[in-house]
Design a protein around this motif. Sequence first.
Motif, PDB file in Angstrom:
ATOM      1  N   ALA A 325     -53.679 -44.269  48.368  1.00 28.40           N
ATOM      2  CA  ALA A 325     -53.503 -42.838  48.610  1.00 28.40           C
ATOM      3  C   ALA A 325     -53.905 -42.018  47.385  1.00 28.40           C
ATOM      4  O   ALA A 325     -54.618 -41.006  47.503  1.00 28.40           O
ATOM      5  N   GLU A 326     -53.479 -42.440  46.196  1.00 31.31           N
ATOM      6  CA  GLU A 326     -53.825 -41.714  44.976  1.00 31.31           C
ATOM      7  C   GLU A 326     -55.314 -41.811  44.683  1.00 31.31           C
ATOM      8  O   GLU A 326     -55.967 -40.815  44.340  1.00 31.31           O
ATOM      9  N   ALA A 327     -55.877 -43.016  44.806  1.00 29.94           N
ATOM     10  CA  ALA A 327     -57.290 -43.208  44.496  1.00 29.94           C
ATOM     11  C   ALA A 327     -58.171 -42.405  45.443  1.00 29.94           C
ATOM     12  O   ALA A 327     -59.170 -41.802  45.027  1.00 29.94           O
ATOM     13  N   ARG A 328     -57.822 -42.403  46.712  1.00 29.16           N
ATOM     14  CA  ARG A 328     -58.601 -41.636  47.687  1.00 29.16           C
ATOM     15  C   ARG A 328     -58.615 -40.145  47.331  1.00 29.16           C
ATOM     16  O   ARG A 328     -59.650 -39.490  47.381  1.00 29.16           O
ATOM     17  N   GLN A 329     -57.461 -39.613  46.957  1.00 31.28           N
ATOM     18  CA  GLN A 329     -57.389 -38.203  46.599  1.00 31.28           C
ATOM     19  C   GLN A 329     -58.239 -37.906  45.368  1.00 31.28           C
ATOM     20  O   GLN A 329     -58.940 -36.883  45.309  1.00 31.28           O
ATOM     21  N   GLN A 343     -73.130 -35.225  37.779  1.00 27.74           N
ATOM     22  CA  GLN A 343     -72.595 -33.919  37.406  1.00 27.74           C
ATOM     23  C   GLN A 343     -71.138 -33.779  37.831  1.00 27.74           C
ATOM     24  O   GLN A 343     -70.334 -33.145  37.142  1.00 27.74           O
ATOM     25  N   ALA A 344     -70.788 -34.358  38.967  1.00 25.32           N
ATOM     26  CA  ALA A 344     -69.403 -34.310  39.427  1.00 25.32           C
ATOM     27  C   ALA A 344     -68.478 -35.028  38.446  1.00 25.32           C
ATOM     28  O   ALA A 344     -67.361 -34.556  38.168  1.00 25.32           O
ATOM     29  N   LEU A 345     -68.917 -36.148  37.907  1.00 28.22           N
ATOM     30  CA  LEU A 345     -68.105 -36.882  36.944  1.00 28.22           C
ATOM     31  C   LEU A 345     -67.878 -36.069  35.677  1.00 28.22           C
ATOM     32  O   LEU A 345     -66.761 -35.995  35.150  1.00 28.22           O
ATOM     33  N   VAL A 346     -68.941 -35.444  35.176  1.00 27.84           N
ATOM     34  CA  VAL A 346     -68.803 -34.610  33.979  1.00 27.84           C
ATOM     35  C   VAL A 346     -67.836 -33.465  34.255  1.00 27.84           C
ATOM     36  O   VAL A 346     -66.934 -33.175  33.454  1.00 27.84           O
ATOM     37  N   GLY A 347     -68.003 -32.818  35.401  1.00 26.56           N
ATOM     38  CA  GLY A 347     -67.129 -31.713  35.753  1.00 26.56           C
ATOM     39  C   GLY A 347     -65.688 -32.140  35.948  1.00 26.56           C
ATOM     40  O   GLY A 347     -64.746 -31.407  35.606  1.00 26.56           O
ATOM     41  N   ALA A 348     -65.486 -33.327  36.496  1.00 24.18           N
ATOM     42  CA  ALA A 348     -64.129 -33.809  36.751  1.00 24.18           C
ATOM     43  C   ALA A 348     -63.360 -33.998  35.455  1.00 24.18           C
ATOM     44  O   ALA A 348     -62.172 -33.640  35.362  1.00 24.18           O
ATOM     45  N   PHE A 349     -63.998 -34.553  34.433  1.00 23.01           N
ATOM     46  CA  PHE A 349     -63.305 -34.724  33.159  1.00 23.01           C
ATOM     47  C   PHE A 349     -63.111 -33.387  32.459  1.00 23.01           C
ATOM     48  O   PHE A 349     -62.077 -33.164  31.797  1.00 23.01           O
ATOM     49  N   ALA A 350     -64.060 -32.480  32.601  1.00 22.87           N
ATOM     50  CA  ALA A 350     -63.904 -31.163  31.984  1.00 22.87           C
ATOM     51  C   ALA A 350     -62.727 -30.404  32.586  1.00 22.87           C
ATOM     52  O   ALA A 350     -62.008 -29.686  31.878  1.00 22.87           O
ATOM     53  N   ARG A 351     -62.489 -30.584  33.882  1.00 28.84           N
ATOM     54  CA  ARG A 351     -61.399 -29.904  34.570  1.00 28.84           C
ATOM     55  C   ARG A 351     -60.088 -30.688  34.536  1.00 28.84           C
ATOM     56  O   ARG A 351     -59.045 -30.195  34.961  1.00 28.84           O
ATOM     57  N   GLY A 352     -60.142 -31.919  34.046  1.00 33.37           N
ATOM     58  CA  GLY A 352     -58.941 -32.741  34.032  1.00 33.37           C
ATOM     59  C   GLY A 352     -58.616 -33.373  35.361  1.00 33.37           C
ATOM     60  O   GLY A 352     -57.508 -33.885  35.548  1.00 33.37           O
ATOM     61  N   LEU A 353     -59.579 -33.361  36.310  1.00 28.68           N
ATOM     62  CA  LEU A 353     -59.350 -34.045  37.583  1.00 28.68           C
ATOM     63  C   LEU A 353     -59.376 -35.556  37.409  1.00 28.68           C
ATOM     64  O   LEU A 353     -58.847 -36.291  38.249  1.00 28.68           O
ATOM     65  N   LEU A 354     -60.017 -36.019  36.359  1.00 26.55           N
ATOM     66  CA  LEU A 354     -59.927 -37.400  35.895  1.00 26.55           C
ATOM     67  C   LEU A 354     -59.481 -37.335  34.438  1.00 26.55           C
ATOM     68  O   LEU A 354     -60.031 -36.558  33.652  1.00 26.55           O
ATOM     69  N   ASP A 355     -58.509 -38.156  34.071  1.00 22.22           N
ATOM     70  CA  ASP A 355     -57.925 -38.075  32.730  1.00 22.22           C
ATOM     71  C   ASP A 355     -57.309 -39.428  32.400  1.00 22.22           C
ATOM     72  O   ASP A 355     -56.340 -39.847  33.043  1.00 22.22           O
ATOM     73  N   VAL A 356     -57.871 -40.135  31.436  1.00 19.82           N
ATOM     74  CA  VAL A 356     -57.465 -41.508  31.135  1.00 19.82           C
ATOM     75  C   VAL A 356     -56.364 -41.519  30.078  1.00 19.82           C
ATOM     76  O   VAL A 356     -56.534 -40.967  28.987  1.00 19.82           O
ATOM     77  N   PRO A 357     -55.227 -42.139  30.362  1.00 19.62           N
ATOM     78  CA  PRO A 357     -54.146 -42.193  29.373  1.00 19.62           C
ATOM     79  C   PRO A 357     -54.565 -42.903  28.086  1.00 19.62           C
ATOM     80  O   PRO A 357     -55.278 -43.913  28.126  1.00 19.62           O
ATOM     81  N   TYR A 358     -54.138 -42.351  26.956  1.00 16.01           N
ATOM     82  CA  TYR A 358     -54.303 -42.966  25.636  1.00 16.01           C
ATOM     83  C   TYR A 358     -55.764 -43.104  25.218  1.00 16.01           C
ATOM     84  O   TYR A 358     -56.082 -43.869  24.308  1.00 16.01           O
ATOM     85  N   CYS A 359     -56.657 -42.377  25.864  1.00 20.52           N
ATOM     86  CA  CYS A 359     -58.079 -42.397  25.514  1.00 20.52           C
ATOM     87  C   CYS A 359     -58.372 -41.198  24.622  1.00 20.52           C
ATOM     88  O   CYS A 359     -58.128 -40.053  25.015  1.00 20.52           O
ATOM     89  N   LEU A 360     -58.945 -41.441  23.439  1.00 24.47           N
ATOM     90  CA  LEU A 360     -59.129 -40.394  22.438  1.00 24.47           C
ATOM     91  C   LEU A 360     -60.519 -39.765  22.461  1.00 24.47           C
ATOM     92  O   LEU A 360     -60.850 -38.968  21.581  1.00 24.47           O
ATOM     93  N   HIS A 361     -61.332 -40.089  23.455  1.00 23.74           N
ATOM     94  CA  HIS A 361     -62.680 -39.526  23.530  1.00 23.74           C
ATOM     95  C   HIS A 361     -62.602 -37.994  23.655  1.00 23.74           C
ATOM     96  O   HIS A 361     -61.750 -37.476  24.387  1.00 23.74           O
ATOM     97  N   PRO A 362     -63.483 -37.267  22.967  1.00 27.63           N
ATOM     98  CA  PRO A 362     -63.437 -35.793  23.020  1.00 27.63           C
ATOM     99  C   PRO A 362     -63.572 -35.210  24.421  1.00 27.63           C
ATOM    100  O   PRO A 362     -63.083 -34.100  24.674  1.00 27.63           O
ATOM    101  N   THR A 385     -53.851 -32.165  35.272  1.00 25.44           N
ATOM    102  CA  THR A 385     -54.314 -31.471  36.483  1.00 25.44           C
ATOM    103  C   THR A 385     -54.936 -32.432  37.495  1.00 25.44           C
ATOM    104  O   THR A 385     -55.619 -31.996  38.421  1.00 25.44           O
ATOM    105  N   MET A 386     -54.696 -33.721  37.329  1.00 30.52           N
ATOM    106  CA  MET A 386     -55.191 -34.669  38.318  1.00 30.52           C
ATOM    107  C   MET A 386     -54.476 -34.463  39.656  1.00 30.52           C
ATOM    108  O   MET A 386     -53.277 -34.154  39.680  1.00 30.52           O
ATOM    109  N   PRO A 387     -55.191 -34.631  40.770  1.00 27.59           N
ATOM    110  CA  PRO A 387     -54.584 -34.421  42.097  1.00 27.59           C
ATOM    111  C   PRO A 387     -53.717 -35.592  42.539  1.00 27.59           C
ATOM    112  O   PRO A 387     -54.004 -36.296  43.506  1.00 27.59           O
ATOM    113  N   ILE A 388     -52.645 -35.811  41.811  1.00 23.82           N
ATOM    114  CA  ILE A 388     -51.700 -36.886  42.109  1.00 23.82           C
ATOM    115  C   ILE A 388     -50.359 -36.240  42.417  1.00 23.82           C
ATOM    116  O   ILE A 388     -49.906 -35.360  41.677  1.00 23.82           O
ATOM    117  N   PRO A 389     -49.708 -36.616  43.501  1.00 23.81           N
ATOM    118  CA  PRO A 389     -48.465 -35.946  43.903  1.00 23.81           C
ATOM    119  C   PRO A 389     -47.369 -36.083  42.855  1.00 23.81           C
ATOM    120  O   PRO A 389     -47.255 -37.100  42.167  1.00 23.81           O
TER     121      PRO A 389
END
Length: 436
Positions: A325-329, A343-362, A385-389
């Motif tokens: 359910a989380e992965a699909r969202q 481009q979607a991947l770049v935009g997703a990280f810029a918006r925080g829709l994808l956000d990896v814990p403990y990752c220090l990449h800029p 801001t990830m779409p996780i309930p």
Amino acid sequence: MTPAPKNAFGAYVAQAERDGHLVVQPRMGFADPAAMRSGLLAVREAAATTVGTLTIDSFTRVGLHTAARRALDDGRPLNGYPIATHPAATNRAVLGGVLGPDFPVQVRHGSARPQAIVRALTRSGLDATEGGPVSYCLPYGRTPLRESVRNWRESCELLTEVRLRGAEPHLETFGGCVMGQLCPPSLLVAISVLEALFFRQLGLRSLSLSYAQQTDAEQDGQAIRALRALAAELLPDADWHVVLYAYMGVYPRTRRGALLLLEEAAALAVRTGAARLIVKTAYEAHRLPSVAENVEALEIASLMARTSARVPDTGRDDGDNEVLAEARQLVERVLELHEDIGQALVGAFARGLLDVPYCLHPDNRGDSGSYIDTGGRLRWTSVGTMPIPSSAVAGRRHALTSDGLLTSLTYIQRKFDALAHASGCPAREPKGTEFP
């Protein structure tokens, strides 16, 4: 119409899967061509269904080819095979009489700038590799994500050129292994699927999707079923399989504990229908393993797979699969951003829709966090801001301190060393093989 050619690597794994065999694979790489050839031959002759690996050195991964050349000339050791520094003729000699339909070889590297590696492997007669614009960028350095996407776009185009010689390329996403540990499985599944969609959009038809064993076998089972469900739904016109990585974090210190962990990985792969397993040896906590130790791990994993029951899961009701359910969202929200998946991947990280814990990449916001609950499952402490309930988020009260992070990183090590001590008996070993 002439059917599209099958990739030798993908076809080999698919046939093994039909025959009921788990394909096992090491991460071996040696700078010396003779040693690399000897290692491949040993893997081919192992008592298991195997594929070979050329793991690339760290200089080549970051494009420091002059440094790799200097190291070879000076006789200094490298931590892998410098495929872009050795001449194509040397690479072909390493593979001659080893590579074939009954023993395909994959190049593994870890580069956000893989163009030179891809050129070298295709010139050497190879057509299978792995990585991804996110998974080989965020954890490994400071290459901008936008640049990594561009590099991987070029690399996919280079890889498809093997069709000019009548071959079909294979590309494995490393997305299910981002950070290796302490990343809740839904994000691993989502990135693995998104990278596979990125590859498919760029013309790759033979794919594999990765997932790394985490801290709870039941949760891992949910994750692999989620990965397979989303791949079946979103990659209907691709030939694909799932590859499981044995635990990538801090490994047990005891031999017995390490073998128990490897056995659990093999059983998980069989139980969930993963077709291939990347193994680790019993010596990972102490040093780089030898060829013989890699072969030992392959044979132990294969033995465990042969004695584990394969449970069909294609018709399983996964209505309560929280990982799915989380992965699909996550996947759906990213795909809404742009029709170009890069481009979607770049935009997703810029918006925080994808956000990896403990990752220090800029390019990673760093607003997410995770912890291991009392049952061993990975949970979110924050999702930004990830779409996780919100129901899936334990809250900041569980956020890890620096001491808590270090304790979590050794969770598997401590658990399996304790299991080994409590069991009082050795893990299974191949018949007829003596161990110290």
